[in-house]
Motif scaffolding. Structure first.
Motif, mmCIF file in Angstrom:
data_model
loop_
_atom_site.group_PDB
_atom_site.id
_atom_site.type_symbol
_atom_site.label_atom_id
_atom_site.label_comp_id
_atom_site.label_asym_id
_atom_site.label_seq_id
_atom_site.Cartn_x
_atom_site.Cartn_y
_atom_site.Cartn_z
ATOM 1 N N LYS A 113 0.867 -0.962 -0.047
ATOM 2 C CA LYS A 113 -0.005 0.088 -0.009
ATOM 3 C C LYS A 113 0.671 1.363 -0.013
ATOM 4 O O LYS A 113 2.079 1.130 0.266
ATOM 5 C CB LYS A 113 -1.076 -0.093 1.155
ATOM 6 C CG LYS A 113 -0.588 0.086 2.406
ATOM 7 C CD LYS A 113 -1.415 -0.126 3.653
ATOM 8 C CE LYS A 113 -1.083 0.144 4.799
ATOM 9 N NZ LYS A 113 -2.192 0.243 5.947
ATOM 10 N N ARG A 122 -3.746 3.601 -7.942
ATOM 11 C CA ARG A 122 -3.410 4.340 -6.639
ATOM 12 C C ARG A 122 -4.850 3.882 -5.758
ATOM 13 O O ARG A 122 -4.512 3.824 -4.566
ATOM 14 C CB ARG A 122 -3.805 5.863 -7.355
ATOM 15 C CG ARG A 122 -2.483 6.403 -7.948
ATOM 16 C CD ARG A 122 -2.406 7.972 -7.898
ATOM 17 N NE ARG A 122 -3.687 8.765 -8.198
ATOM 18 C CZ ARG A 122 -3.540 9.199 -9.575
ATOM 19 N NH1 ARG A 122 -2.706 8.989 -10.280
ATOM 20 N NH2 ARG A 122 -4.823 9.707 -9.680
ATOM 21 N N GLN A 123 -5.993 3.673 -6.375
ATOM 22 C CA GLN A 123 -7.137 3.309 -5.492
ATOM 23 C C GLN A 123 -6.937 1.955 -4.699
ATOM 24 O O GLN A 123 -7.105 1.955 -3.479
ATOM 25 C CB GLN A 123 -8.456 3.377 -6.328
ATOM 26 C CG GLN A 123 -9.565 3.551 -5.659
ATOM 27 C CD GLN A 123 -9.519 4.985 -5.349
ATOM 28 O OE1 GLN A 123 -9.515 5.834 -5.993
ATOM 29 N NE2 GLN A 123 -9.988 5.282 -4.042
ATOM 30 N N ARG A 124 -6.472 0.966 -5.571
ATOM 31 C CA ARG A 124 -6.149 -0.227 -4.841
ATOM 32 C C ARG A 124 -4.923 -0.115 -3.928
ATOM 33 O O ARG A 124 -5.065 -0.814 -2.928
ATOM 34 C CB ARG A 124 -5.642 -1.284 -6.115
ATOM 35 C CG ARG A 124 -6.705 -1.673 -7.079
ATOM 36 C CD ARG A 124 -5.922 -2.640 -7.939
ATOM 37 N NE ARG A 124 -5.683 -4.055 -7.389
ATOM 38 C CZ ARG A 124 -4.724 -4.710 -7.760
ATOM 39 N NH1 ARG A 124 -4.110 -4.681 -8.985
ATOM 40 N NH2 ARG A 124 -4.592 -6.026 -7.198
ATOM 41 N N GLU A 166 -5.182 6.059 -12.053
ATOM 42 C CA GLU A 166 -6.191 6.212 -10.806
ATOM 43 C C GLU A 166 -6.589 4.802 -10.252
ATOM 44 O O GLU A 166 -6.560 4.613 -9.019
ATOM 45 C CB GLU A 166 -7.288 7.013 -11.485
ATOM 46 C CG GLU A 166 -8.386 7.231 -10.032
ATOM 47 C CD GLU A 166 -8.062 7.993 -8.998
ATOM 48 O OE1 GLU A 166 -8.415 7.738 -7.915
ATOM 49 O OE2 GLU A 166 -6.994 8.942 -9.215
ATOM 50 N N GLN A 167 -6.767 3.869 -11.121
ATOM 51 C CA GLN A 167 -7.210 2.581 -10.445
ATOM 52 C C GLN A 167 -6.065 2.025 -9.674
ATOM 53 O O GLN A 167 -6.420 1.497 -8.691
ATOM 54 C CB GLN A 167 -7.537 1.869 -11.809
ATOM 55 C CG GLN A 167 -8.308 0.412 -11.628
ATOM 56 C CD GLN A 167 -8.719 -0.311 -12.785
ATOM 57 O OE1 GLN A 167 -8.385 -0.058 -13.648
ATOM 58 N NE2 GLN A 167 -9.439 -1.346 -12.218
ATOM 59 N N GLN A 195 -4.160 2.594 -2.023
ATOM 60 C CA GLN A 195 -4.713 3.196 -0.961
ATOM 61 C C GLN A 195 -5.459 2.261 -0.161
ATOM 62 O O GLN A 195 -5.658 2.231 1.189
ATOM 63 C CB GLN A 195 -5.477 4.559 -1.311
ATOM 64 C CG GLN A 195 -4.449 5.594 -1.625
ATOM 65 C CD GLN A 195 -5.040 6.799 -2.323
ATOM 66 O OE1 GLN A 195 -6.302 6.715 -2.750
ATOM 67 N NE2 GLN A 195 -4.349 7.883 -2.379
ATOM 68 N N ASN A 196 -6.324 1.434 -0.644
ATOM 69 C CA ASN A 196 -7.040 0.278 -0.095
ATOM 70 C C ASN A 196 -6.042 -0.907 0.488
ATOM 71 O O ASN A 196 -6.682 -1.490 1.428
ATOM 72 C CB ASN A 196 -8.027 -0.410 -0.797
ATOM 73 C CG ASN A 196 -9.087 0.577 -1.098
ATOM 74 O OD1 ASN A 196 -9.582 1.635 -0.456
ATOM 75 N ND2 ASN A 196 -9.541 0.708 -2.432
#
Length: 70
Positions: free
Chosen positions: A14, A46-48, A43-44, A50-51
């Motif tokens: 992460k 980055r989202q992964r 973006e996709q 961050q989760n």
């Protein structure tokens, strides 16, 4: 090596201080931080990150890290 121990390591990939990092089990501090900035990723991804992406073996860990850092 650590891989021969009985308990299962869980790695979480992460974001940490803007970079890609790997955490072991529920550690608060990463055991590896890569010079790879998540701001440069789509973006996709980055989202992964961050989760948090959980993996339970070093092979998957290496493959994912290579994808993000190469």
């Amino acid at each position: 090596s650590e891989e021969n121990t009985n308990h299962q390591e869980i790695y979480t990939i992460k974001e940490y201080e803007g970079k890609i990092a790997v955490f072991k089990n529920s550690d608060k501090k990463p055991f590896t931080v890569y010079e790879a900035y998540i701001s440069l990723l789509p973006e996709q991804d980055r989202q992964r990150l961050q989760n948090g992406i959980k993996v339970d073996n070093t092979t998957d860990l290496q493959n994912i890290i290579e994808d993000y850092t190469s």
